[in-house]
Design an enzyme around this catalytic site. Structure first.
Site, PDB file in Angstrom:
ATOM      1  N   HIS A 259      -7.352   4.789  -2.281  1.00  9.47           N
ATOM      2  CA  HIS A 259      -6.419   5.167  -2.603  1.00  9.47           C
ATOM      3  C   HIS A 259      -5.421   4.365  -2.995  1.00  9.47           C
ATOM      4  O   HIS A 259      -5.143   3.356  -2.464  1.00  9.47           O
ATOM      5  CB  HIS A 259      -5.989   6.111  -0.918  1.00  9.47           C
ATOM      6  CG  HIS A 259      -6.607   6.864  -0.635  1.00  9.47           C
ATOM      7  ND1 HIS A 259      -6.744   8.227  -1.339  1.00  9.47           N
ATOM      8  CD2 HIS A 259      -8.419   6.938   0.407  1.00  9.47           C
ATOM      9  CE1 HIS A 259      -7.635   8.572  -0.665  1.00  9.47           C
ATOM     10  NE2 HIS A 259      -8.497   8.278   0.129  1.00  9.47           N
TER      11      HIS A 259
ATOM     12  N   CYS B  89      -4.271   6.152  -6.951  1.00 11.94           N
ATOM     13  CA  CYS B  89      -3.675   6.747  -7.582  1.00 11.94           C
ATOM     14  C   CYS B  89      -2.006   5.878  -7.897  1.00 11.94           C
ATOM     15  O   CYS B  89      -2.320   4.440  -7.457  1.00 11.94           O
ATOM     16  CB  CYS B  89      -3.313   8.104  -6.732  1.00 11.94           C
ATOM     17  SG  CYS B  89      -4.184   8.889  -6.298  1.00 11.94           S
TER      18      CYS B  89
END
Length: 247
Positions: A91, A134
């Protein structure tokens, strides 16, 4: 008829005859589908002749520590290294990765560890970072209007200087552009990694041409998220001085 790689001179292409090393640092906890990506990468490494190391579920500091071990091992090798791949999957937000401990580390800290200044074994050698994370929470619905295609090519004809800049011979490939989400399927893995592995394994050409094909495939596809169509494309940042052939 000789291949494109065979037609290149020593000055045109990197020498890939020595060791090829790969390091994958991946957070798999709470990232469904990431193990599918790891398996695909391992198959790609084997097909391309890379010796691979995989480390999972690291704290933020662990990304730095494992990359430091990787660098030290290369610097201590008796035989030369031709190229390295470092794949980072976690992440993240713009410029950072999140460890399994929810702390974060700056991507620039990791990139800097393998520069020509900081890694003797890879001085003047290609260093490829692939980042599946991301870079924000924006979502791209796509645009109907086809933009004009423009581009410039700058050719440098000067002789090779006796010293190299600190930041040459690096390739940073991001799953998405700044500020946007990267997409991962809970069973099929991430769109970016799966597309990249398919192209790198099954196509020939220098790496920037291969990445253009990755971008084309991703841009042509349409993903569904929450019942809404989304578009996504990777971003490539290159300071390579020569052509890099994996096949």
């Amino acid at each position: 008829m000789s291949s494109e790689a065979e037609q290149s001179t020593d000055q045109d292409a990197y020498d890939m005859s020595d060791a090829r090393l790969a390091l994958t640092l991946c957070i798999t906890k709470n990232r469904a589908g990431s193990e599918t990506d790891v398996k695909a990468l391992e198959q790609m490494y084997e097909a391309l002749g890379f010796k691979s190391t995989v480390r999972r579920n690291l704290p933020a500091k662990g990304f730095w520590e494992e990359l430091e071990k990787f660098r030290e091992a290369m610097d201590q090798m008796k035989d030369p290294v031709s190229c390295c791949f470092v794949v980072l999957m976690a992440h993240g937000e713009e410029g950072i990765l999140q460890g399994v401990d929810d702390n974060t580390i700056q991507l620039e800290e990791l990139f800097a560890m393998l520069t020509n200044k900081n890694c003797r074994a890879l001085r003047g050698k290609p260093k490829v970072f692939i980042v599946q994370a991301c870079r924000g929470d924006q979502k791209d619905s796509g645009e109907v209007v086809q933009p004009k295609e423009t581009g410039e090519t700058v050719l440098l004809s000067k002789e090779q200087p006796p010293k190299l800049p600190t930041y040459t011979d690096a390739l940073h490939v991001f799953a998405t552009v700044e500020g946007y989400l990267a997409y991962r399927h809970e069973n099929d893995g991430s769109f970016f990694i799966q597309t990249l592995v398919d192209v790198f394994t099954n196509m020939k050409g220098h790496i920037l041409d291969l990445l253009t094909e990755v971008t084309r495939r991703m841009a042509d596809a349409e993903l569904m998220q929450g019942g809404k169509p989304r578009k996504v494309n990777p971003e490539v940042q290159s300071t390579l001085r020569k052509l890099l052939y994996l096949q």
